[in-house]
Design an enzyme around this catalytic site. Structure first.
Site, PDB file in Angstrom:
ATOM      1  N   GLU A 182       0.527   0.828   8.731  1.00 38.27           N
ATOM      2  CA  GLU A 182      -0.642   1.639   9.060  1.00 38.27           C
ATOM      3  C   GLU A 182      -1.912   0.817   8.916  1.00 38.27           C
ATOM      4  OE1 GLU A 182      -0.889   5.472   7.238  1.00 38.27           O
ATOM      5  OE2 GLU A 182       1.289   5.760   7.243  1.00 38.27           O
ATOM      6  N   ASP A 216      12.603  -1.981   4.073  1.00 39.66           N
ATOM      7  CA  ASP A 216      12.381  -0.679   4.725  1.00 39.66           C
ATOM      8  C   ASP A 216      11.008  -0.568   5.376  1.00 39.66           C
ATOM      9  OD1 ASP A 216      13.334   1.891   5.399  1.00 39.66           O
ATOM     10  OD2 ASP A 216      12.168   2.782   3.793  1.00 39.66           O
ATOM     11  N   LYS A 227       5.714  10.228  -7.490  1.00 40.24           N
ATOM     12  CA  LYS A 227       7.107   9.911  -7.193  1.00 40.24           C
ATOM     13  C   LYS A 227       7.860   9.831  -8.513  1.00 40.24           C
ATOM     14  CE  LYS A 227       6.229   7.545  -2.840  1.00 40.24           C
ATOM     15  NZ  LYS A 227       6.508   6.362  -2.001  1.00 40.24           N
ATOM     16  N   ASP A 279       4.169   2.824   0.711  1.00 38.99           N
ATOM     17  CA  ASP A 279       5.583   3.183   0.543  1.00 38.99           C
ATOM     18  C   ASP A 279       6.430   1.976   0.150  1.00 38.99           C
ATOM     19  OD1 ASP A 279       5.039   5.816   1.205  1.00 38.99           O
ATOM     20  OD2 ASP A 279       5.379   5.483   3.337  1.00 38.99           O
ATOM     21  N   SER A 339       0.096   7.416  -7.130  1.00 39.70           N
ATOM     22  CA  SER A 339      -0.647   6.555  -6.211  1.00 39.70           C
ATOM     23  C   SER A 339      -1.853   7.313  -5.690  1.00 39.70           C
ATOM     24  CB  SER A 339       0.238   6.121  -5.042  1.00 39.70           C
ATOM     25  OG  SER A 339       1.367   5.402  -5.494  1.00 39.70           O
ATOM     26  N   ALA A 340      -3.020   6.690  -5.799  1.00 39.23           N
ATOM     27  CA  ALA A 340      -4.250   7.345  -5.362  1.00 39.23           C
ATOM     28  C   ALA A 340      -4.211   7.617  -3.867  1.00 39.23           C
ATOM     29  CB  ALA A 340      -5.455   6.468  -5.700  1.00 39.23           C
ATOM     30  N   PHE A 341      -4.706   8.793  -3.483  1.00 35.00           N
ATOM     31  CA  PHE A 341      -4.773   9.152  -2.073  1.00 35.00           C
ATOM     32  C   PHE A 341      -5.840   8.329  -1.365  1.00 35.00           C
ATOM     33  CE2 PHE A 341      -1.672  12.225  -2.077  1.00 35.00           C
ATOM     34  CZ  PHE A 341      -1.668  13.030  -0.947  1.00 35.00           C
ATOM     35  N   LEU A 342      -5.578   8.006  -0.114  1.00 33.57           N
ATOM     36  CA  LEU A 342      -6.579   7.394   0.744  1.00 33.57           C
ATOM     37  C   LEU A 342      -7.467   8.497   1.320  1.00 33.57           C
ATOM     38  CD1 LEU A 342      -4.330   4.796   2.607  1.00 33.57           C
ATOM     39  CD2 LEU A 342      -5.941   4.366   0.750  1.00 33.57           C
TER      40      LEU A 342
END
Length: 509
Positions: free
Chosen positions: A383, A378, A205, A398, A309-312
């Site tokens: 999740e 926001d 980002k 987020d 940010s590391a992916f899940l």
């Protein structure tokens, strides 16, 4: 023969005055200081002040004290924590993905007539991103004091990027994929997926707003800027609160030309790069609205700050549910949701499974406390991993709309706490600890953020706002205890029996 010039005496007088002023105001004070410093036995001679300890050394000691506290070393439940993934199955899956990526990359190079050999991308079981995936358990995204997380943060800062692509959100906006389960489209904010040399991936980002800028008070929360530094700070705060529900996030300077444009295979992404009138390399999102050069992000001329940010784990390995927040806000200019006008709204929520039993409601309140501290309005969905069932932890994803206004505390974010008047005992104890002078939240956050290469990540007013908001949270809890008593407000962190299937009414739409 010409006579003497009449203006010569005036010039000489002016030069003499300038010389005298220079002697009096500059040379003479300097001479006095040097004479005073060199005089033996002068009682007024100043000794050099002792050097202050390096900021990072202070940070390490403060964080070490915090994480060494008994609240952060609580005994784990008996037996090993239930892992999210099976190691053997995960390795097989990622090996297939790596082999498929290598085949596609080879074909892509052949289409471009690139004759230089390219080594296949290896998949190493010891890679930090893979160890991070294997370390996710029912307790959180990573264990306390995990060396894997620190190694993953370093790798995301240092490793070479080998590919770049739009995120699933942007692809959904373009109609390129069906990602309705997890997509929350936003045409204003640009996100990219970067892949590194170890086959790991991170969400990039870019910087859209300077640290010292506040969100204008006339902005609605759903059109607010998204800030890369908010993502970084949210990860550090989440770890300090011991939630461990934010993926590891780090700041990095990205060369947008070499690390994005030159490695992407996406022709649409390639087409949105341009050079600005200031000779900076820029790019923007390609989507149906709000996607013009006016909303581009630009390097300086090539380097651009951003968060990674590391992916899940892949949804094929670890499916996730995206569930509407019961305290969702109205995403319109004049509408209001029921919780905004009904102070007894929590009674309605408590009648609906899974909020009627178990830890789901307590986890929602944890999330509300986290969002209030960062100022995030926001949180329309949350999740969770389906494997861990209804009492699994919530993912705090987020967070880029946090840390927008340090001068304003949006107390409506605390509605789940103030309306339901319940909180986990461990959460309350840690909040009380972080209100103590020795473990002051702003201090440990400031010190923790010094570890990031983009430090300072937050401005001082944002750090001080954390202390102020923490006091407001504790004040709300005290008000609840005064009204209902501690026994009803403070909940022990124990798993309650699961409700019968006939009583379940899931909010998944």
């Amino acid at each position: 023969m010409p006579g003497p010039r009449r203006d010569r005496p005036a010039v000489l007088l002016l030069l003499g005055a300038l010389l005298a002023a220079d002697l009096y105001f500059h040379l003479w004070p300097r001479a006095r200081r040097e004479l005073a410093a060199g005089a033996p036995g002068c009682p007024c001679r100043r000794r050099p002040a002792p050097a202050a300890p390096p900021p990072r050394a202070r940070a390490a000691s403060a964080l070490r004290r915090l994480f060494a506290h008994p609240l952060y070393r609580a005994a784990a439940p008996p037996g090993p924590a239930e892992p999210l993934l099976g190691a053997r199955e995960a390795l097989r899956y990622y090996r297939r993905k790596a082999a498929r990526w290598n085949r596609r990359h080879k074909l892509y190079r052949e289409e471009l007539n690139l004759t230089s050999p390219a080594a296949p991308l290896p998949l190493r079981p010891e890679a930090s991103w893979l160890q991070f995936h294997l370390g996710i358990s029912r307790d959180g995204l990573y264990p306390r004091s995990s060396p894997t997380v620190n190694r993953l943060l370093r790798d995301m800062q240092d490793f070479t990027t080998i590919s770049a692509d739009y995120s699933q959100d942007e692809k959904a906006l373009l109609g390129a994929c069906d990602c309705s389960q997890i997509v929350k489209p936003s045409g204003v904010h640009l996100k990219l997926v970067l892949r590194f040399q170890d086959f790991g991936k991170a969400m990039f980002k870019p910087m859209r707003q300077k640290r010292e800028e506040e969100t204008p008070e006339d902005f609605f929360y759903f059109v607010d800027f998204q800030r890369h530094n908010a993502e970084i700070a949210a990860f550090h705060l989440d770890r300090i609160l011991d939630f461990r529900r934010v993926p590891p996030t780090v700041g990095r300077l990205i060369n947008v030309t070499k690390e994005i444009l030159e490695v992407t295979k996406n022709e649409i992404l390639q087409s949105v790069f341009f050079v600005s009138p200031a000779s900076n390399v820029c790019f923007f999102a390609k989507c149906p609205y709000m996607c013009k050069t006016e909303y581009a992000v630009c390097g300086n001329p090539h380097l651009l700050e951003g968060s990674l940010s590391a992916f899940l784990p892949s949804l094929n390995l670890a499916p996730r549910l995206s569930i509407p927040n019961p305290w969702i806000r109205s995403y319109s200019f004049d509408g209001k949701e029921e919780w905004e006008v009904n102070p007894l709204y929590c009674n309605t929520v408590r009648e609906i499974y899974p909020y009627s039993s178990g830890n789901r409601l307590l986890n929602i309140i944890d999330m509300a406390i986290f969002d209030f501290l960062i100022g995030n309005m926001d949180r329309h969905h949350y999740e969770m991993f389906t494997k861990f069932g209804d009492d699994g932890f919530l993912l705090h994803l987020d967070n880029a709309r946090g840390f927008g206004r340090h001068s304003h505390d949006e107390t409506s974010i605390l509605a789940p706490l103030s309306q339901c008047c319940t909180i986990k005992r461990t959460t309350l104890l840690r909040l009380q600890l972080l209100a103590e002078p020795e473990y002051r939240l702003s201090d440990v956050m400031r010190e923790s953020l010094l570890q990031d290469r983009l430090a300072p990540v937050l401005t001082e007013p944002h750090l001080l706002a954390l202390d102020r908001r923490l006091q407001l949270i504790l004040k709300a809890v005290r008000k609840c205890i005064d009204t209902y008593g501690e026994a009803k407000v403070v909940a022990n962190d124990t798993t309650q029996p699961e409700a019968p299937a006939s009583e379940r009414v899931k909010l998944t739409t």
